[in-house]
Design an enzyme around this catalytic site. Structure first.
Site, PDB file in Angstrom:
ATOM      1  N   ASP A 122       0.958  -1.129  -0.018  1.00  0.00           N
ATOM      2  CA  ASP A 122      -0.043   0.107  -0.043  1.00  0.00           C
ATOM      3  C   ASP A 122       0.945   1.147   0.181  1.00  0.00           C
ATOM      4  O   ASP A 122       1.781   1.304   0.861  1.00  0.00           O
ATOM      5  CB  ASP A 122      -0.859  -0.150   1.276  1.00  0.00           C
ATOM      6  CG  ASP A 122      -1.813   1.091   1.708  1.00  0.00           C
ATOM      7  OD1 ASP A 122      -1.441   2.207   0.891  1.00  0.00           O
ATOM      8  OD2 ASP A 122      -2.541   1.082   2.485  1.00  0.00           O
ATOM      9  N   GLY A 176      -9.760   5.443  -5.403  1.00  0.00           N
ATOM     10  CA  GLY A 176      -8.343   4.931  -5.739  1.00  0.00           C
ATOM     11  C   GLY A 176      -7.115   5.035  -4.821  1.00  0.00           C
ATOM     12  O   GLY A 176      -7.391   5.607  -3.655  1.00  0.00           O
ATOM     13  N   VAL A 177      -6.163   5.225  -5.399  1.00  0.00           N
ATOM     14  CA  VAL A 177      -4.777   5.415  -4.525  1.00  0.00           C
ATOM     15  C   VAL A 177      -4.964   6.911  -4.155  1.00  0.00           C
ATOM     16  O   VAL A 177      -4.451   7.154  -2.856  1.00  0.00           O
ATOM     17  CB  VAL A 177      -3.372   5.267  -5.415  1.00  0.00           C
ATOM     18  CG1 VAL A 177      -3.423   6.392  -6.535  1.00  0.00           C
ATOM     19  CG2 VAL A 177      -2.495   5.226  -4.554  1.00  0.00           C
ATOM     20  N   ASP A 178      -5.517   7.979  -5.057  1.00  0.00           N
ATOM     21  CA  ASP A 178      -5.817   9.173  -4.495  1.00  0.00           C
ATOM     22  C   ASP A 178      -6.511   9.565  -3.270  1.00  0.00           C
ATOM     23  O   ASP A 178      -6.041  10.154  -2.060  1.00  0.00           O
ATOM     24  CB  ASP A 178      -6.611   9.949  -5.642  1.00  0.00           C
ATOM     25  CG  ASP A 178      -6.432  11.628  -5.613  1.00  0.00           C
ATOM     26  OD1 ASP A 178      -5.706  12.194  -4.584  1.00  0.00           O
ATOM     27  OD2 ASP A 178      -7.350  12.246  -6.246  1.00  0.00           O
ATOM     28  N   SER A 231      -2.594   5.862 -13.838  1.00  0.00           N
ATOM     29  CA  SER A 231      -3.608   5.545 -15.072  1.00  0.00           C
ATOM     30  C   SER A 231      -4.117   4.097 -14.967  1.00  0.00           C
ATOM     31  O   SER A 231      -4.988   3.751 -15.733  1.00  0.00           O
ATOM     32  CB  SER A 231      -3.023   5.970 -16.213  1.00  0.00           C
ATOM     33  OG  SER A 231      -3.168   7.325 -16.441  1.00  0.00           O
ATOM     34  N   GLY A 284      -6.044   2.371 -13.069  1.00  0.00           N
ATOM     35  CA  GLY A 284      -7.148   1.980 -12.242  1.00  0.00           C
ATOM     36  C   GLY A 284      -8.359   2.550 -12.811  1.00  0.00           C
ATOM     37  O   GLY A 284      -8.647   2.309 -14.109  1.00  0.00           O
ATOM     38  N   TYR A 336      -8.611   5.091 -14.535  1.00  0.00           N
ATOM     39  CA  TYR A 336      -8.519   5.895 -15.921  1.00  0.00           C
ATOM     40  C   TYR A 336      -8.074   4.557 -16.920  1.00  0.00           C
ATOM     41  O   TYR A 336      -7.771   4.928 -18.284  1.00  0.00           O
ATOM     42  CB  TYR A 336      -7.128   6.852 -15.924  1.00  0.00           C
ATOM     43  CG  TYR A 336      -7.486   8.051 -15.227  1.00  0.00           C
ATOM     44  CD1 TYR A 336      -9.033   8.474 -15.024  1.00  0.00           C
ATOM     45  CD2 TYR A 336      -6.781   8.888 -15.309  1.00  0.00           C
ATOM     46  CE1 TYR A 336      -9.269   9.659 -14.383  1.00  0.00           C
ATOM     47  CE2 TYR A 336      -6.830  10.294 -14.856  1.00  0.00           C
ATOM     48  CZ  TYR A 336      -8.261  10.684 -14.203  1.00  0.00           C
ATOM     49  OH  TYR A 336      -8.619  11.712 -13.739  1.00  0.00           O
TER      50      TYR A 336
HETATM   51  N1  AR6 Z   1      -1.504   1.833  -3.151  1.00  0.00           N
HETATM   52  C1  AR6 Z   1      -0.787   1.627  -4.248  1.00  0.00           C
HETATM   53  N2  AR6 Z   1      -1.626   1.331  -5.301  1.00  0.00           N
HETATM   54  C2  AR6 Z   1      -2.898   1.691  -5.248  1.00  0.00           C
HETATM   55  C3  AR6 Z   1      -3.489   1.918  -3.999  1.00  0.00           C
HETATM   56  C4  AR6 Z   1      -2.519   2.008  -2.569  1.00  0.00           C
HETATM   57  N3  AR6 Z   1      -3.341   2.284  -1.616  1.00  0.00           N
HETATM   58  N4  AR6 Z   1      -4.808   2.003  -4.248  1.00  0.00           N
HETATM   59  C5  AR6 Z   1      -4.945   1.611  -5.397  1.00  0.00           C
HETATM   60  N5  AR6 Z   1      -3.857   1.512  -6.103  1.00  0.00           N
HETATM   61  P1  AR6 Z   1      -6.251   4.692  -9.516  1.00  0.00           P
HETATM   62  P2  AR6 Z   1      -5.852   6.353 -12.072  1.00  0.00           P
HETATM   63  C6  AR6 Z   1      -3.424   1.224  -7.550  1.00  0.00           C
HETATM   64  O1  AR6 Z   1      -7.758   4.475 -10.098  1.00  0.00           O
HETATM   65  O2  AR6 Z   1      -6.284   5.053 -12.822  1.00  0.00           O
HETATM   66  C7  AR6 Z   1      -8.931   8.672  -8.829  1.00  0.00           C
HETATM   67  O3  AR6 Z   1     -10.098   8.916  -8.359  1.00  0.00           O
HETATM   68  C8  AR6 Z   1      -4.612   0.645  -8.212  1.00  0.00           C
HETATM   69  O4  AR6 Z   1      -4.670  -0.822  -8.254  1.00  0.00           O
HETATM   70  O5  AR6 Z   1      -6.121   5.126  -8.183  1.00  0.00           O
HETATM   71  O6  AR6 Z   1      -4.746   7.256 -12.273  1.00  0.00           O
HETATM   72  C9  AR6 Z   1      -8.212  10.310  -9.204  1.00  0.00           C
HETATM   73  O7  AR6 Z   1      -8.948  11.113  -8.506  1.00  0.00           O
HETATM   74  C10 AR6 Z   1      -4.097   1.036  -9.533  1.00  0.00           C
HETATM   75  O8  AR6 Z   1      -3.148   0.116 -10.232  1.00  0.00           O
HETATM   76  O9  AR6 Z   1      -5.772   5.803 -10.501  1.00  0.00           O
HETATM   77  C11 AR6 Z   1      -8.511  10.312 -10.552  1.00  0.00           C
HETATM   78  O10 AR6 Z   1      -9.865  10.695 -10.752  1.00  0.00           O
HETATM   79  C12 AR6 Z   1      -3.318   2.287  -9.601  1.00  0.00           C
HETATM   80  O11 AR6 Z   1      -3.223   2.498  -8.067  1.00  0.00           O
HETATM   81  C13 AR6 Z   1      -8.476   8.784 -10.838  1.00  0.00           C
HETATM   82  O12 AR6 Z   1      -8.890   7.719  -9.742  1.00  0.00           O
HETATM   83  C14 AR6 Z   1      -3.957   3.566 -10.264  1.00  0.00           C
HETATM   84  O13 AR6 Z   1      -5.435   3.499 -10.061  1.00  0.00           O
HETATM   85  C15 AR6 Z   1      -7.115   8.374 -11.407  1.00  0.00           C
HETATM   86  O14 AR6 Z   1      -7.054   7.235 -12.004  1.00  0.00           O
END
Ligand code: AR6
Length: 353
Positions: free
Chosen positions: A9, A31-33, A116, A118, A120
């Site tokens: 994480d 997501g990660v944000d 991107s 997740g 995206y």
């Molecule tokens: N630690 C590490 N990786 C993670 C974690 C974590 N705690 N949680 C999720 N991931 P995403 P995006 C992974 O959707 O695609 C947000 O709402 C996840 O499995 O977080 O760039 C933003 O505000 C995936 O492989 O980001 C934007 O609106 C990766 O992180 C949008 O999502 C990215 O997934 C951005 O989408």
């Protein structure tokens, strides 16, 4: 290892900076944000409000507040639209811009999520490839420790074909109970009657196989003893018998016409570790380090075994890690990023140092 993939994480990563996969508003999301904002506390959102958003492919930096990391670098990845809308370049730009900010702020360790990949929708294997390629290009010019953090076990991180090829190579070669097989053979030779579970015919077969092995070894020893037509590789091996791992490595770097820096960077080896190896003729490296050099130097499988032997190691068929390495080296596939992606997918240690 300057560039490595870990499963974690990202909010738990104790780095100088972690990177957030944000959106253009920089005001939080899922997501990660979402995870980063929850772990950092409301002060992070307050600082983000002062930044005026961020364009896709660009990055901005804030403090880390309650996170173990000192900084959060917020970047906005592209939304996947099939690959024909400049997604790759924009994604690479996210990594480059984030790393530029990391350097400007004196960071030595940085952790990225798969931007991107997740919400995206960027295909994971391709997103990982862009991350690894862009970070490894950056490391050619800079000293930094970069972690690519993979959170979940979802779709494959390498192509299905490569994964299937390697899985069948591992299945064909893996000997789970290597020692037991040897014991069985010995029972076949010396004590078949005591091993009641082994049928007489199998014991006989084992005895014959062991006898043939023994005779073959005797013949080789005899021909070596009389100096009969020794292959050049064997003569070279005898001449280099006293060479240490460090000496062999430096010799091979020269023979391949590489500079030290080209070699250790290609091998995903830290500069300080390379200097230690260079200055200590009897340096004892880890197996993952030797293999990384073997791949960087594009050694044959025999040369790889030789280099491993100098450091007291071997490749065996009772280790999945070893079989995967054998697959890549014997197929002449030396891309360390690809090897590490596959090792990661098979839950094996990564190579480098
Ligand atoms: N630690 C590490 N990786 C993670 C974690 C974590 N705690 N949680 C999720 N991931 P995403 P995006 C992974 O959707 O695609 C947000 O709402 C996840 O499995 O977080 O760039 C933003 O505000 C995936 O492989 O980001 C934007 O609106 C990766 O992180 C949008 O999502 C990215 O997934 C951005 O989408």
């Amino acid at each position: 290892m300057p560039l490595t993939i870990v499963r974690n994480d990202i909010t738990k990563m104790d780095c100088d900076a972690i990177v957030n996969a944000a959106n253009n508003t920089l005001l939080g999301g899922g997501g990660v944000d979402g995870a980063i904002h929850r772990a950092a506390g409301p002060e992070l959102l307050a600082e983000c409000r002062t930044l005026g958003g961020c364009d896709t492919g660009r990055a901005k930096i804030t403090n880390g507040y309650r996170l173990p990391a000192k900084y959060v670098i917020h970047t906005v990845g592209p939304i996947w639209q099939g690959g024909g809308h400049g997604e790759r370049e924009l994604l690479a730009s996210c990594y480059r811009e984030s790393l530029r900010l990391a350097v400007e702020n004196g960071c030595k360790t940085v952790a990225f999520p798969l931007i991107s990949a997740g919400v995206y929708g960027y295909p994971r294997a391709e997103a990982l490839r862009v991350a690894m390629d862009t970070c490894s290009d950056f490391l050619m010019e800079h000293d930094m420790m970069i972690y690519i953090v993979v959170f979940d076990r979802g779709a494959l991180l390498v192509s299905e074909k490569l994964f299937a090829d390697i899985r069948s190579f591992v299945d064909d070669n893996y000997v789970e109970r290597h020692e037991d097989n040897n014991r069985k053979r010995l029972f076949g030779l010396f004590g078949a009657r005591k091993e009641s579970a082994m049928p007489a015919a199998e014991a006989m077969h084992n005895a014959e196989a062991a006898k043939a092995d023994f005779e073959e070894c005797s013949m080789m020893a005899e021909s070596a003893f009389h100096g009969a037509a020794l292959p050049t590789s064997l003569v070279n091996a005898i001449n280099q018998i006293d060479e240490s791992f460090s000496q062999m490595l430096l010799r091979k770097i020269d023979e391949k016409g590489l500079t030290d820096a080209q070699c250790y960077k290609k091998a995903n080896i830290d500069r300080k570790l390379f200097s230690k190896i260079r200055s200590d003729v009897n340096y004892k490296p880890k197996k993952i380090t030797v293999i990384a050099f073997a791949a960087a130097l594009e050694l044959t499988i025999d040369e790889t075994r030789d280099m491993l032997m100098k450091a007291g190691f071997a490749l065996s068929h009772s280790s999945k890690f070893d079989i995967i390495i054998e697959y890549f080296i014997s197929h002449g596939r030396y891309d360390i990023i690809e090897i590490n992606e596959v090792l990661f997918e098979f839950d094996q240690p990564l190579i480098g140092g």
